[in-house]
Design a protein around this motif. Structure first.
Motif, PDB file in Angstrom:
ATOM      1  N   TRP A 183       0.831  -1.200   0.000  1.00  0.00           N
ATOM      2  CA  TRP A 183       0.000   0.000   0.000  1.00  0.00           C
ATOM      3  C   TRP A 183       0.861   1.244   0.000  1.00  0.00           C
ATOM      4  O   TRP A 183       1.947   1.248   0.577  1.00  0.00           O
TER       5      TRP A 183
ATOM      6  N   PRO B 237      -4.164   6.403   7.702  1.00  0.00           N
ATOM      7  CA  PRO B 237      -4.989   6.604   6.506  1.00  0.00           C
ATOM      8  C   PRO B 237      -5.354   8.062   6.261  1.00  0.00           C
ATOM      9  O   PRO B 237      -5.568   8.469   5.122  1.00  0.00           O
ATOM     10  N   ASN B 238      -5.444   8.841   7.321  1.00  0.00           N
ATOM     11  CA  ASN B 238      -5.843  10.250   7.189  1.00  0.00           C
ATOM     12  C   ASN B 238      -4.698  11.193   7.580  1.00  0.00           C
ATOM     13  O   ASN B 238      -4.921  12.286   8.090  1.00  0.00           O
TER      14      ASN B 238
ATOM     15  N   GLU C  39     -10.310   3.062  12.254  1.00  0.00           N
ATOM     16  CA  GLU C  39      -9.318   4.011  11.749  1.00  0.00           C
ATOM     17  C   GLU C  39      -9.424   4.164  10.247  1.00  0.00           C
ATOM     18  O   GLU C  39      -9.384   5.280   9.709  1.00  0.00           O
ATOM     19  N   GLU C  40      -9.572   3.087   9.526  1.00  0.00           N
ATOM     20  CA  GLU C  40      -9.579   3.132   8.067  1.00  0.00           C
ATOM     21  C   GLU C  40     -10.887   3.673   7.498  1.00  0.00           C
ATOM     22  O   GLU C  40     -10.886   4.385   6.486  1.00  0.00           O
TER      23      GLU C  40
ATOM     24  N   ARG D 258      -8.560  -1.481   3.890  1.00  0.00           N
ATOM     25  CA  ARG D 258      -8.041  -0.532   2.899  1.00  0.00           C
ATOM     26  C   ARG D 258      -8.680  -0.750   1.530  1.00  0.00           C
ATOM     27  O   ARG D 258      -8.851   0.205   0.763  1.00  0.00           O
TER      28      ARG D 258
ATOM     29  N   ARG E  22     -11.944   1.000   1.893  1.00  0.00           N
ATOM     30  CA  ARG E  22     -11.694   2.440   1.961  1.00  0.00           C
ATOM     31  C   ARG E  22     -11.454   3.002   0.559  1.00  0.00           C
ATOM     32  O   ARG E  22     -11.939   4.090   0.213  1.00  0.00           O
TER      33      ARG E  22
ATOM     34  N   THR F 143     -13.661   6.061  -0.822  1.00  0.00           N
ATOM     35  CA  THR F 143     -13.024   7.344  -1.144  1.00  0.00           C
ATOM     36  C   THR F 143     -13.004   7.582  -2.647  1.00  0.00           C
ATOM     37  O   THR F 143     -13.135   8.725  -3.107  1.00  0.00           O
TER      38      THR F 143
ATOM     39  N   SER G  16      -7.030  10.658  -2.324  1.00  0.00           N
ATOM     40  CA  SER G  16      -6.175  10.934  -1.168  1.00  0.00           C
ATOM     41  C   SER G  16      -6.619  12.170  -0.399  1.00  0.00           C
ATOM     42  O   SER G  16      -6.199  12.382   0.737  1.00  0.00           O
TER      43      SER G  16
ATOM     44  N   THR H 167     -11.124  12.332   3.664  1.00  0.00           N
ATOM     45  CA  THR H 167     -10.913  11.908   5.041  1.00  0.00           C
ATOM     46  C   THR H 167     -12.157  11.189   5.542  1.00  0.00           C
ATOM     47  O   THR H 167     -13.281  11.667   5.350  1.00  0.00           O
TER      48      THR H 167
ATOM     49  N   TYR I 233       0.112  -0.908  10.973  1.00  0.00           N
ATOM     50  CA  TYR I 233       0.432   0.421  11.529  1.00  0.00           C
ATOM     51  C   TYR I 233       1.763   0.403  12.288  1.00  0.00           C
ATOM     52  O   TYR I 233       2.010   1.252  13.137  1.00  0.00           O
TER      53      TYR I 233
END
Length: 872
Positions: free
Chosen positions: A77, A85-86, A575-576, A618, A621, A625, A637, A640, A804
């Motif tokens: 990734w 991620p953010n 989190e993701e 991910r 996500r 996104t 990218s 958020t 992470y």
């Protein structure tokens, strides 16, 4: 009272006076590990070849395969696995609650013994009263005549052998021809109640032919004709490993000091609050459902099919909430097979709940070990060579013993550089309950011995033991002498943290007689790099489903035994995908519903299932996104997802919606939202037979300082405080990591001062093999009043391959407690505690054996050279 503290930065800053020594850099020779000495018979054997004749033990079956070099590679990734991620973490690194915590403290959690099915029977196991005996006859006719007794089974009903390691399968659910320890299961009864089942057991008559019992390592080696386990290829040897890396004899000959020492590590058991329990339900369609307090649902699933003769697809294993395990539930046990067979016979659900006494005899705890070390050092503190000879008491069966034998040598080679290293480990069978994996499997015992060796060497050359450890620090992104790849390594920062916090320079060799401090370090694996049974499939998988209501469900085979792996998965998804923890459900350890995860052992869960979950999250996500980026005309990218909101960084007020609305938009664009993630480790380890055992995708590192207050009149050792610094990569939840660190240190403290899994040589009307005290009243473990103050320091090295950046924290922090306490006792009293536990009779015997006060004074004579003036 205990308190903890987190390190304030990802890399603890080093004081100006404590620069990393030049020797800490990776030397040019570290690019490739030293080749195993040819005389060590460590040549790589072809697939399917049996072990060499000089390394006896259980034979490896022909046709055994090892994983190919061409392995699955997890996706890469942008920014790597450690990236937020953010751009900043909003869930990871926070002191979040465990998602299952409320259910446990309110009594809503369902454990195996809470399960009661309609028409359920209760079963009990008949156990051998002899340590070693041939079974001449078993007569259950009286038991079967009792009203309410529905079935009795013996070894003839379950003849198939099983074992967690496929090529050392030497156990039967019920002994068919011979019992090998007091407590070995020989029959099982199913009845309307536990009381009635117990009454029926007393009606079963067993005709024994007692045989000579092997009760020690020395007897096992001296009397190969007293064969404990017929599956052994030679005598009573379970496994023998001899490996050498570099020229050890030459290295020792070139040393300024060579220290020889012999150590004894007493066995201990896990003592989880919850005993083993299972409920089996074989229905009218021929489908078996088993609820079990296991920590390896997948391996249990496979062995049930093997032993019961059922197709694996006709079996479902469900792990309810588990009330502690510590390694004691990491393989199949007799109760699971017996409950299942009795359910098949009776057509009714069957429950088996072990008594506390049965848990002690089921065991699978810490192996007793006798360890002999020769270790060389130069005057400047550089280690030269290490030679280890290790004898291991394995009990009656193999369990994880093949791995234990390798771990006893393979996991010692970090965090210190070893130019030359040799170990010779032999595991033997004895007529005692089988030993297996307990927290820190196979490496706690040699770590105790080696860290005590380092303390003795430091004193012999007049150096501070912390400085000796710094001098030999191996560095990061390097390889050990036996070929293990090391990525991140925060050991120096661990040493710095405990040195400062304990006020080491002011206390070491300066406290009054009876008081002292000691230090020790260690490393441990973050999962093993291969499955227990060789195959090419992922080691962990996750399915992730997003609902248009804004809820996520994680399906995984991970085994939560209290360490919090289900919470870790929820943190990653939150989190993701920007969800609140309350909007995430984790469905785990159900072989019908969840992808395979190999189980909770070898500190693998956070690293391996965490990476699988990160992969799945991910992927989703990217869909969410990407959908919003198309709608708002920006890059993915710039999106958020956090705190239940999805927005763009360009115009967060106008380009904004709830994550629920974002999920709905993505579902409208792509269809039903779901993903899979998986993890497979890279090819790791040395290119020699056994070179993959001990290899891990990442290693954690730990340092402890212990302070003791000893009474020379009574021999009582009071551990006042233990400072614990642990490099766990990134702490996904600091409070959970601190809990693991403190729990590990507590367990090490318990083994150092109290725990003994020992057996009587004889008893009135009874031969050898009875447990000395199979109850929580007689088996000594510390209460909260006995436990020292514990202060924790989290060191975050951020591993490039962990989820992470995370590494393990559940087992590694145990190792240094025992040697740190032993070294502190030497600082306090001038005696060397080389045998566990350090209880008052043993301490008093050491004090009376020689002039301890004179040794204490000699150690202080060079204090100025060791640590400088007070306050430095």
């Amino acid at each position: 009272m205990k308190r903890t503290r987190r390190a304030t930065s990802a890399k603890a800053k080093r004081p100006a006076t404590a620069k990393r020594p030049a020797t800490a850099k990776r030397p040019a020779t570290a690019k490739r590990p030293a080749t195993p000495n040819r005389r060590a018979k460590a040549k790589r054997a072809p697939a399917g070849a049996p072990g060499p004749a000089s390394t006896p033990g259980m034979e490896i079956p022909a046709g055994r395969i090892m994983p190919h070099e061409d392995r699955l590679t997890p996706p890469a990734w942008p920014g790597g696995r450690a990236a937020a991620p953010n751009r900043t973490f909003r869930v990871i690194g926070r002191r979040n609650r465990k998602i299952e915590g409320l259910a446990k403290v309110t009594g809503r959690a369902i454990y195996a013994d809470d399960i009661a099915l309609p028409r359920m029977l209760h079963a009990k196991l008949k156990r051998s009263i002899h340590a070693h005996a041939r079974l001449r006859a078993i007569d259950a006719s009286d038991a079967l005549t009792m009203p309410g007794v529905h079935a009795v089974i013996t070894g003839k009903d379950l003849p198939e052998y099983f074992g967690i390691i496929p090529w050392t399968q030497d156990e039967q659910a019920l002994c068919e021809d011979k019992a090998r320890y007091v407590g070995d299961a020989i029959a099982a009864v199913a009845a309307d109640s536990e009381y009635l089942a117990d009454e029926a057991l007393a009606r079963i008559r067993v005709e024994y032919e007692p045989l000579p019992a092997v009760t020690s390592i020395e007897e096992a080696l001296a009397h190969p004709e007293w064969r404990v386990n017929e599956k052994s290829a030679e005598g009573n040897i379970s496994k023998h490993v001899h490996l050498e890396f570099g020229d050890v004899e030459r290295a020792l000959a070139q040393s300024d000091v060579v220290m020889e020492g012999e150590y004894w590590y007493e066995g201990s058991t896990h003592t989880p609050i919850e005993p083993h329990c299972c409920v089996a339900d074989f229905d009218a369609t021929g489908f078996l459902t088993l609820y079990s307090s296991t920590q390896v649902a997948h391996y249990l699933h496979r062995d049930l099919a093997r032993v019961l003769g059922l197709p694996v697809q006709r079996i479902r294993v469900i792990q309810p909430v588990v009330g502690g395990a510590f390694g004691g539930k990491s393989e199949p046990f007799s109760l699971e097979f017996c409950a299942s067979k009795l359910s098949m016979i009776t057509g009714r659900p069957v429950k088996i709940l072990y008594t506390r006494e049965e848990v002690f005899y089921a065991h699978r705890g810490r192996h007793p070990m006798r360890l002999r070390y020769r270790t060389g050092i130069r005057r400047d503190g550089t280690l030269t060579g290490v030679d280890a000879k290790i004898l291991i008491d394995g009990g009656a069966y193999s369990s994880f013993g093949l791995v234990t034998t390798y771990y006893s040598g393979q996991l010692l080679t970090a965090p210190y550089r070893m130019p030359a290293y040799r170990f010779d480990s032999t595991r033997v069978f004895t007529n005692k309950p089988c030993c297996g994996p307990k927290r820190g499997h196979g490496s706690v015992q040699p770590r105790f011995a080696f860290e005590c060796q380092l303390d003795k060497l430091a004193e012999a050359v007049g150096l501070d033991p912390i400085e000796v450890r710094r001098t030999n620090f191996m560095g990061e992104h390097t390889r050990t002498v036996n070929g293990m790849r090391v990525t991140s390594n925060g050991f120096l920062e661990c040493l710095d943290a405990v040195e400062r916090a304990s006020d080491w320079k002011r206390k070491f060799r300066r406290l009054p007689y009876g008081r002292g401090v000691g230090v020790a370090g260690s490393m441990y694996i973050s999962g093993t790099n291969y499955c227990i049974y060789p195959n090419e499939m992922p080691q962990s998988g996750v399915q992730l489903k997003l609902d248009r209501s804004g809820r996520a469900t994680v399906f995984c085979g991970a085994s939560d035994i209290g360490q919090g792996v289900e919470s870790v998965l929820a943190y990653i998804v939150a989190e993701e995908l920007g969800l609140e923890l309350g909007d995430i459900r984790v469905v785990a350890a159900d072989t019908d519903l969840t992808p395979v995860d190999l189980g909770s052992y070898s500190s693998r869960e956070t690293f391996m299932v965490g990476n699988a979950c990160l992969d799945a999250a991910r992927k989703l996500r990217a869909l969410v996104t990407g959908t919003l980026a198309e709608r708002w005309g920006c890059s993915a990218s710039a999106i958020t997802l956090a705190g239940g909101v999805a927005c763009s960084s360009r115009d967060p007020k106008q380009e904004c919606m709830s994550v629920r609305e974002a999920f709905q938009a993505a579902e409208a664009r792509h269809g039903t939202l779901g993903s899979v993630g998986w993890y497979q480790s890279p090819k790791l380890g040395g290119d020699y037979r056994g070179g993959t055992i001990g290899a891990s995708p990442a290693y954690s590192f730990t340092a402890h300082v212990a302070e003791v207050d000893c009474d020379p009149e009574t021999g009582v050792v009071n551990v006042k405080k233990i400072w614990v610094a642990h490099d766990c990569g990134r702490a996904l939840n600091p409070v959970a990591v601190e809990g693991q660190m403190e729990g590990s240190a507590y367990m090490g403290f318990a083994e150092a001062l109290m725990e003994e899994q020992v057996f009587k040589p004889a008893a009135p009307g009874h031969g050898p093999g009875l447990h000395h005290g199979p109850s929580l009243l007689d088996y000594r473990i510390p209460t909260s009043l006995d436990t020292p103050e514990l202060e924790s320091f989290i060191i975050e090295s951020v591993d490039p391959e962990g989820p992470y950046g995370a590494k393990e924290a559940g087992e590694g922090p145990l190792h240094p407690s025992i040697p740190a306490i032993a070294n502190a006792i030497h600082d306090a009293l001038g005696i060397r505690c080389d045998a566990l536990p350090f209880h008052p009779p043993r301490v008093l015997a050491l004090l009376r054996a020689g002039n301890a006060r004179a040794a204490w004074e000699r150690a202080r004579s060079s204090v100025a050279r060791l640590v400088g003036a007070p306050g430095c």
